[in-house]
Design a protein around this motif. Structure first.
Motif, PDB file in Angstrom:
ATOM      1  N   UNK A 286      -8.666   5.353   0.037  1.00  0.00           N
ATOM      2  CA  UNK A 286      -9.697   6.146  -0.634  1.00  0.00           C
ATOM      3  C   UNK A 286      -9.279   7.584  -0.872  1.00  0.00           C
ATOM      4  N   UNK A 287      -8.430   8.100   0.003  1.00  0.00           N
ATOM      5  CA  UNK A 287      -7.973   9.487  -0.141  1.00  0.00           C
ATOM      6  C   UNK A 287      -6.690   9.615  -0.957  1.00  0.00           C
ATOM      7  N   UNK A 288      -6.167   8.465  -1.366  1.00  0.00           N
ATOM      8  CA  UNK A 288      -4.890   8.465  -2.089  1.00  0.00           C
ATOM      9  C   UNK A 288      -5.120   8.686  -3.580  1.00  0.00           C
ATOM     10  N   UNK A 289      -4.222   9.447  -4.166  1.00  0.00           N
ATOM     11  CA  UNK A 289      -4.264   9.627  -5.615  1.00  0.00           C
ATOM     12  C   UNK A 289      -2.895   9.254  -6.162  1.00  0.00           C
ATOM     13  N   UNK A 290      -2.850   8.270  -7.045  1.00  0.00           N
ATOM     14  CA  UNK A 290      -1.567   7.847  -7.622  1.00  0.00           C
ATOM     15  C   UNK A 290      -1.015   8.977  -8.488  1.00  0.00           C
ATOM     16  N   UNK A 291       0.303   9.044  -8.628  1.00  0.00           N
ATOM     17  CA  UNK A 291       0.872  10.125  -9.449  1.00  0.00           C
ATOM     18  C   UNK A 291       0.414  10.036 -10.902  1.00  0.00           C
ATOM     19  N   UNK A 292       0.246  11.202 -11.525  1.00  0.00           N
ATOM     20  CA  UNK A 292      -0.182  11.235 -12.925  1.00  0.00           C
ATOM     21  C   UNK A 292       0.996  10.944 -13.834  1.00  0.00           C
TER      22      UNK A 292
END
Ligand code: ZN
Length: 501
Positions: A286-292
Motif C-alpha cells: 500500500x505504501x509502494x509507488x511504482x516508478x513513473x
C-alpha cells in the motif's frame, strides 16, 4: 421480469408492457424499405442515397427529444448484474423505427441484447472507412440508501437530470442516438457508413459483452473508426479546460496475496500467524509507488496540459521528464491528482481482505486482493517480481488471477478521426484544445482496437470534476445544458467526419 424496473420506479410494469408493445408495433411498421438504410442492389460505388445534400442545421431540437430518450433509458433499470439490457435494446429499436431506421437486435444471452443500425453511404459497404458510434446499455448497480432521489426515476432538479447511467453510459447512448437520427433527418450525403451500436455487459466485461458480440456478429458493425466513452471534456473554474480524447487505456489485473501459517488456539499466539504476515505485506504494498514512466500519449497529454494549468503546476509538468528535477516533479504532480499519478505509473490498490474463521482461532490462511492497473506495454510478471522483493516474506505468495485485462495497441493520433475531433473541440469550446488521453479505466475500445479500429473515447458533455466523480457513485447526474451541448458537439464531429460538404 419484475426486476427490470425498481418497484417504486417511475415506469411501472404496465408502462413497460406499453413500451414493449410500442416497440414491437414500430418494428413492424418499418418493414418496408427505407431509402437511406436499405441499399438497393445498385452499381458498386454509386451512393444508394443520392439525395441533394442539405446544409447542416441546428441540433438543439433533437437534443430536447434526446433528453426524453435519456430519461426513459434511465427508467429502464439495466444494473449489471444482471443487466437485462434487452428491454433497453427494444426501446432503442422503437426510437429508431420512428425515423424509419431499421435496427437489428443482437441477442447475447437470455434477456441480454445489443442493438445495431446503419446509415449507408453506398451500396457496397467499406468497413475500413465506416464510423461506429458505440455506447453500452448496462450500468453499475446502485446503493439506493445513499441516493437523494430515486436512481431510476430520471428526476430533474436544478437543471440536472439525475439517475444511474445519466453519464455512464446512457447519456452517451442518447447522444449517439441523437447524432445518428439527426444525420438521417438532415438527409446528409454520407461519404462513409455510420453505424450505431449499443452494447451489453460492459461493466463486468462478461459473457454478454462486446467480446462475444465481436466473435458472433463482427460483420454487422465492422468499422475502421469508432467513438466510444473513455475520454471527457473537463470543465475547470466554470469553463472547458480541455477535451481528453482517449486513445489508449491501462490494463487491469488482479493479484491474490496469500499468507499461510499454522492454525491454532488464539490464547497462545504464534509468530507465523498468517493474519500478521498478510497485514504486513499489504501495508508494504500500500505504501509502494511504482516508478513513473511516460507512454507517448501521456507525454503529449502533459505537454498540452502544462500551459493550461496555473504557473506552478505547469512548471512541474514541464520538469517531469528532466534529469535533475524529474523525480521531484513527478512526485508533486502525482500528489496533486490521483488521475495524474495513475497515468504516470503502474498502480496497485489493495481492495479485499479475507481472513479468519472464528474470533478465538488463528487461521491457517489469510488472503488479500490487489487490483493492478498497468501502463500499456508493461508486464504483470515484472510487477509480481517487484512486489515479491518488496514483501520479502517466505510465508506470503502472490498469484495473478486469470481474468486478466486486455493489452491492445493505442489508437493513432494521426488518424482522420483524431484530426476532426482536434478541429471541432476548440471551435466549440472557446479555443480549449483536444489532448490525447490515456484512461486509467478500461473500456470496450480495447476490444475494438484489437480489431484494427481507430477507437477514440470522448463523452461529449462538458463536465466538472464533481459531476464526473458521481459516475459509478451516488446521485449520478448530468447537467441538461451539458447534455444538449454534447449532442451538438457530437453531431458536428460526425458531420465533419462522415458528411460530404
Ligand atoms: Zn461506461
Amino acid at each position: 421480469m419484475a426486476n427490470f424496473y425498481e418497484e417504486d420506479g417511475f415506469v411501472n410494469w404496465k408502462q413497460m408492457v406499453q413500451i414493449m408493445a410500442g416497440a414491437a408495433a414500430l418494428m413492424m411498421a418499418v418493414s418496408f424499405p427505407i431509402t437511406a438504410q436499405t441499399a438497393p442492389a445498385g452499381t458498386p460505388g454509386i451512393p444508394a442515397n443520392p439525395v441533394i445534400p442539405r446544409p447542416v442545421g441546428d441540433s438543439s431540437a433533437i437534443a430536447k427529444e434526446a433528453q426524453g430518450w435519456l430519461a426513459d433509458l434511465i427508467k429502464i433499470n439495466t444494473s449489471n448484474p444482471p443487466g437485462n439490457e434487452q428491454i433497453a435494446a427494444m426501446y432503442i429499436t422503437g426510437i429508431l423505427a420512428k425515423d424509419g431506421i431499421k435496427a437489428e437486435i443482437l441477442d447475447l444471452a437470455p434477456g441480454r441484447s445489443a442493438v445495431v443500425a446503419r446509415l449507408r453511404s453506398a451500396a457496397v459497404a467499406q468497413p475500413s472507412r465506416a464510423l461506429l458510434l458505440v455506447a453500452h446499455l448496462d450500468t453499475v448497480p446502485v446503493d439506493k440508501s445513499k441516493w437523494s432521489v430515486n436512481p431510476f426515476g430520471a428526476v430533474i432538479k436544478d437543471g440536472y437530470l439525475y439517475g444511474r447511467g445519466a453519464i455512464d453510459d446512457k447519456g452517451m447512448l442518447a447522444a449517439n442516438l441523437a447524432a445518428f437520427i439527426w444525420l438521417k433527418r438532415s438527409m446528409a450525403r454520407l461519404n462513409r457508413d455510420v453505424i450505431f451500436l449499443a452494447t451489453a455487459d460492459e461493466e463486468t466485461s462478461g459473457d454478454a459483452s462486446i467480446r462475444t458480440l465481436i466473435a458472433k456478429d463482427w460483420d454487422k458493425f465492422a468499422a475502421g473508426f469508432a467513438i466510444n466513452e473513455g475520454g471527457n471534456i473537463f470543465v475547470k473554474n466554470g469553463k472547458v479546460q480541455y477535451a481528453g480524447v482517449q486513445a489508449d487505456e491501462k490494463v487491469a489485473f488482479n493479484i491474490t496475496v496469500i499468507a499461510r501459517g499454522t492454525s491454532g488456539h488464539a490464547s497462545q499466539p504464534t509468530k507465523d500467524n498468517p493474519v500478521i504476515h498478510l497485514a504486513a505485506a499489504v501495508a508494504k504494498i500500500g505504501n509502494y509507488s511504482a516508478p513513473a514512466h511516460f507512454t507517448s500519449i501521456v507525454r503529449r497529454y502533459f505537454e498540452g496540459l502544462a500551459p493550461l494549468e496555473d504557473d506552478e503546476i505547469g512548471k512541474w509538468m514541464r520538469s517531469m521528464d528532466t534529469a535533475d528535477r524529474g523525480e521531484h516533479a513527478q512526485r508533486v504532480i502525482s500528489d496533486t491528482s490521483p488521475l495524474w499519478n495513475s497515468m504516470l505509473r503502474d498502480t496497485i490498490a489493495p481492495t479485499v481482505l479475507t481472513a479468519g474463521v472464528a474470533n478465538n482461532v488463528i487461521p491457517a490462511e489469510a488472503r488479500a486482493n490487489l487490483n493492478v492497473r498497468l501502463l500499456p506495454g508493461d508486464s504483470i510478471a515484472a510487477v509480481v517480481n517487484d512486489l515479491n522483493k518488496l514483501v520479502n516474506d517466505p510465508q506470503v505468495k502472490l498469484e495473478v488471477q486469470p481474468s486478466a485485462g486486455l493489452a491492445a495497441p493505442s489508437s493513432s493520433l494521426e488518424s482522420e478521426l483524431y484530426k476532426v475531433i482536434s478541429k471541432v473541440v476548440p471551435q466549440e469550446f472557446g479555443g480549449a484544445p483536444a489532448l490525447p488521453f490515456q484512461s486509467t479505466w478500461l473500456t470496450d475500445s480495447a476490444q475494438l482496437r484489437l480489431h484494427q479500429v481507430q477507437a477514440l473515447g470522448l463523452v461529449p458533455f462538458p463536465l466538472t470534476q464533481d459531476d464526473l466523480k458521481r459516475m459509478h457513485g451516488d446521485d449520478e447526474r448530468i447537467p441538461l445544458a451539458a447534455f444538449d451541448k454534447g449532442v451538438d458537439v457530437l453531431s458536428k464531429i460526425v458531420t465533419e467526419f462522415a458528411v460530404t460538404h
